[in-house]
Design a protein around this motif. Structure first.
Motif, short mmCIF file in Angstrom:
data_model
loop_
_atom_site.label_atom_id
_atom_site.label_comp_id
_atom_site.label_asym_id
_atom_site.label_seq_id
_atom_site.Cartn_x
_atom_site.Cartn_y
_atom_site.Cartn_z
N GLY A 23 0.80 -1.23 0.00
CA GLY A 23 0.00 0.00 0.00
C GLY A 23 0.83 1.28 0.00
N LEU A 24 2.15 1.15 0.21
CA LEU A 24 3.01 2.33 0.23
C LEU A 24 3.33 2.79 -1.18
CD1 LEU A 24 5.54 1.25 3.01
CD2 LEU A 24 3.57 2.77 3.25
N LYS A 25 3.54 4.08 -1.34
CA LYS A 25 3.92 4.65 -2.63
C LYS A 25 5.38 5.06 -2.56
CE LYS A 25 -0.70 6.35 -3.53
NZ LYS A 25 -1.54 7.52 -3.71
N PRO A 26 6.23 4.47 -3.42
CA PRO A 26 7.66 4.79 -3.34
C PRO A 26 7.98 6.24 -3.64
CG PRO A 26 7.20 3.38 -5.24
CD PRO A 26 5.93 3.49 -4.44
N SER A 27 7.11 6.95 -4.37
CA SER A 27 7.38 8.36 -4.68
C SER A 27 7.06 9.27 -3.50
CB SER A 27 6.58 8.80 -5.90
OG SER A 27 5.20 8.75 -5.62
N GLU A 28 6.54 8.69 -2.42
CA GLU A 28 6.19 9.49 -1.25
C GLU A 28 7.07 9.15 -0.06
OE1 GLU A 28 1.98 9.11 -0.61
OE2 GLU A 28 1.52 9.98 -2.55
N ILE A 29 8.36 8.95 -0.31
CA ILE A 29 9.29 8.71 0.79
C ILE A 29 9.40 10.01 1.57
CG2 ILE A 29 11.68 8.21 1.38
CD1 ILE A 29 11.81 6.51 -1.18
N PRO A 30 9.11 9.98 2.87
CA PRO A 30 9.17 11.23 3.63
C PRO A 30 10.59 11.79 3.68
CG PRO A 30 8.82 9.35 5.08
CD PRO A 30 8.79 8.83 3.68
N SER A 31 10.67 13.10 3.72
CA SER A 31 11.97 13.76 3.78
C SER A 31 12.05 14.59 5.06
CB SER A 31 12.15 14.67 2.57
OG SER A 31 13.32 15.43 2.73
N PRO A 32 13.16 14.48 5.78
CA PRO A 32 13.33 15.33 6.96
C PRO A 32 13.50 16.80 6.60
CG PRO A 32 15.32 14.04 6.56
CD PRO A 32 14.28 13.58 5.58
N LEU A 33 13.68 17.10 5.30
CA LEU A 33 13.86 18.48 4.87
C LEU A 33 12.55 19.24 4.70
CD1 LEU A 33 16.59 18.01 2.11
CD2 LEU A 33 16.90 18.76 4.47
N LEU A 34 11.43 18.52 4.64
CA LEU A 34 10.16 19.20 4.37
C LEU A 34 9.89 20.29 5.39
CD1 LEU A 34 7.75 16.35 3.26
CD2 LEU A 34 8.82 18.12 1.87
N ASN A 35 9.52 21.45 4.87
CA ASN A 35 9.20 22.65 5.66
C ASN A 35 10.41 23.19 6.43
OD1 ASN A 35 6.47 22.65 4.77
ND2 ASN A 35 6.10 20.96 6.17
N LYS A 36 11.61 22.89 5.92
CA LYS A 36 12.85 23.41 6.49
C LYS A 36 13.64 24.10 5.38
CE LYS A 36 13.07 20.13 10.20
NZ LYS A 36 13.32 18.76 10.47
N PRO A 37 14.58 24.97 5.74
CA PRO A 37 15.38 25.63 4.71
C PRO A 37 16.15 24.61 3.87
CG PRO A 37 15.66 26.73 6.82
CD PRO A 37 14.88 25.47 7.08
N ALA A 38 16.21 24.90 2.58
CA ALA A 38 16.96 24.04 1.66
C ALA A 38 18.43 24.03 2.07
CB ALA A 38 16.82 24.56 0.23
N PRO A 39 19.08 22.87 2.02
CA PRO A 39 20.51 22.83 2.33
C PRO A 39 21.30 23.73 1.38
CG PRO A 39 19.59 20.61 2.28
CD PRO A 39 18.53 21.53 1.76
N ALA A 40 22.20 24.49 1.94
CA ALA A 40 22.98 25.44 1.14
C ALA A 40 23.97 24.71 0.25
CB ALA A 40 23.70 26.41 2.06
N PHE A 41 24.15 25.26 -0.94
CA PHE A 41 25.18 24.77 -1.84
C PHE A 41 25.73 25.94 -2.64
CE2 PHE A 41 21.22 24.17 -4.31
CZ PHE A 41 21.49 24.94 -5.43
N ALA A 42 26.92 25.77 -3.14
CA ALA A 42 27.53 26.66 -4.13
C ALA A 42 28.33 25.71 -5.02
CB ALA A 42 28.43 27.69 -3.47
N ALA A 43 27.83 25.49 -6.22
CA ALA A 43 28.42 24.47 -7.08
C ALA A 43 28.65 25.02 -8.48
CB ALA A 43 27.50 23.26 -7.14
N PRO A 44 29.62 24.45 -9.18
CA PRO A 44 29.90 24.89 -10.54
C PRO A 44 28.76 24.53 -11.49
CG PRO A 44 31.39 23.09 -9.92
CD PRO A 44 30.56 23.41 -8.73
N LYS A 45 28.51 25.44 -12.42
CA LYS A 45 27.49 25.20 -13.43
C LYS A 45 28.03 24.21 -14.46
CE LYS A 45 25.58 29.85 -13.00
NZ LYS A 45 25.28 31.11 -13.73
N LEU A 46 27.18 23.31 -14.90
CA LEU A 46 27.58 22.31 -15.88
C LEU A 46 28.04 22.96 -17.18
CD1 LEU A 46 27.73 19.29 -16.70
CD2 LEU A 46 25.35 19.49 -17.45
N GLN A 47 27.30 23.95 -17.66
CA GLN A 47 27.61 24.57 -18.95
C GLN A 47 28.68 25.66 -18.84
OE1 GLN A 47 26.57 23.08 -21.46
NE2 GLN A 47 24.54 22.24 -21.10
N ALA A 48 28.97 26.11 -17.62
CA ALA A 48 29.99 27.15 -17.40
C ALA A 48 30.71 26.84 -16.09
CB ALA A 48 29.35 28.53 -17.36
N PRO A 49 31.62 25.86 -16.09
CA PRO A 49 32.24 25.39 -14.85
C PRO A 49 33.00 26.43 -14.05
CG PRO A 49 32.74 23.90 -16.68
CD PRO A 49 32.06 25.09 -17.26
#
Length: 177
Positions: A23-49
């Protein structure tokens, strides 16, 4: 008598767990991030590294964060759906190219179309780890304040876009920053 009842009881318990699991839906795996700030990142762009994209650059806008890779079979399944969503220009779509070869990723986008406003590279998987990625593809929806409002595990299908993503995006676009 007990030696006959014990296997029956074990079978019933296993059948109950199986029924719950089915009865479980694999696309509905709960996330501890819900309703929290997105984890910060600073990453190179694929098209402009030589250029980087950071979460701070996305504040004030609703955005979709799609984790993908050129080696991912399910990503190929969802890619036309993301291309169609991008044509609607309903939301900024950021791609996270996860544990992939940049040349293969660029070739993938050149061949299949590029739905992403920007795609960033995560060759070592650290950004994915911060976001709690179980596997690819996974898609997150962020509000204007940078709060994770929804997580979708597995390929995004047309029904998901119509019934979940577009209504949520419209709701978040209407909210004050």
């Amino acid at each position: 008598m007990l030696k006959y009842l014990l296997p029956l009881i074990l079978f019933i318990v296993m059948a109950i767990f199986l029924a719950i699991g089915l009865g479980l839906k694999p696309s509905e795996i709960p996330s501890p991030l819900l309703n929290k700030p997105a984890p910060a990142f600073a990453a190179p762009k694929l098209q402009a590294p030589n250029e980087k994209l950071a979460t701070a650059d996305l504040k004030g806008q609703v955005w979709l964060f799609n984790v993908w890779a050129s080696w991912c079979v399910s990503c190929r399944e969802e890619h036309p759906v993301l291309n169609q969503l991008a044509q609607q220009q309903a939301v900024v779509i950021i791609g996270l190219n996860y544990k992939d070869d940049p040349a293969a990723a660029k070739n993938w986008l050149d061949t299949l179309g590029n739905p992403y406003n920007v795609s960033i590279m995560d060759q070592d998987g650290r950004i994915g780890l911060d976001w709690g990625v179980y596997g690819v593809p996974e898609t997150f929806v962020m509000d204007k304040k940078g709060i994770v409002r929804y997580k979708h595990t597995g390929p995004v299908m047309p029904d998901d876009v119509q019934n979940v993503f577009l209504p949520l995006i419209a709701q978040l676009q209407a909210e004050a920053p």
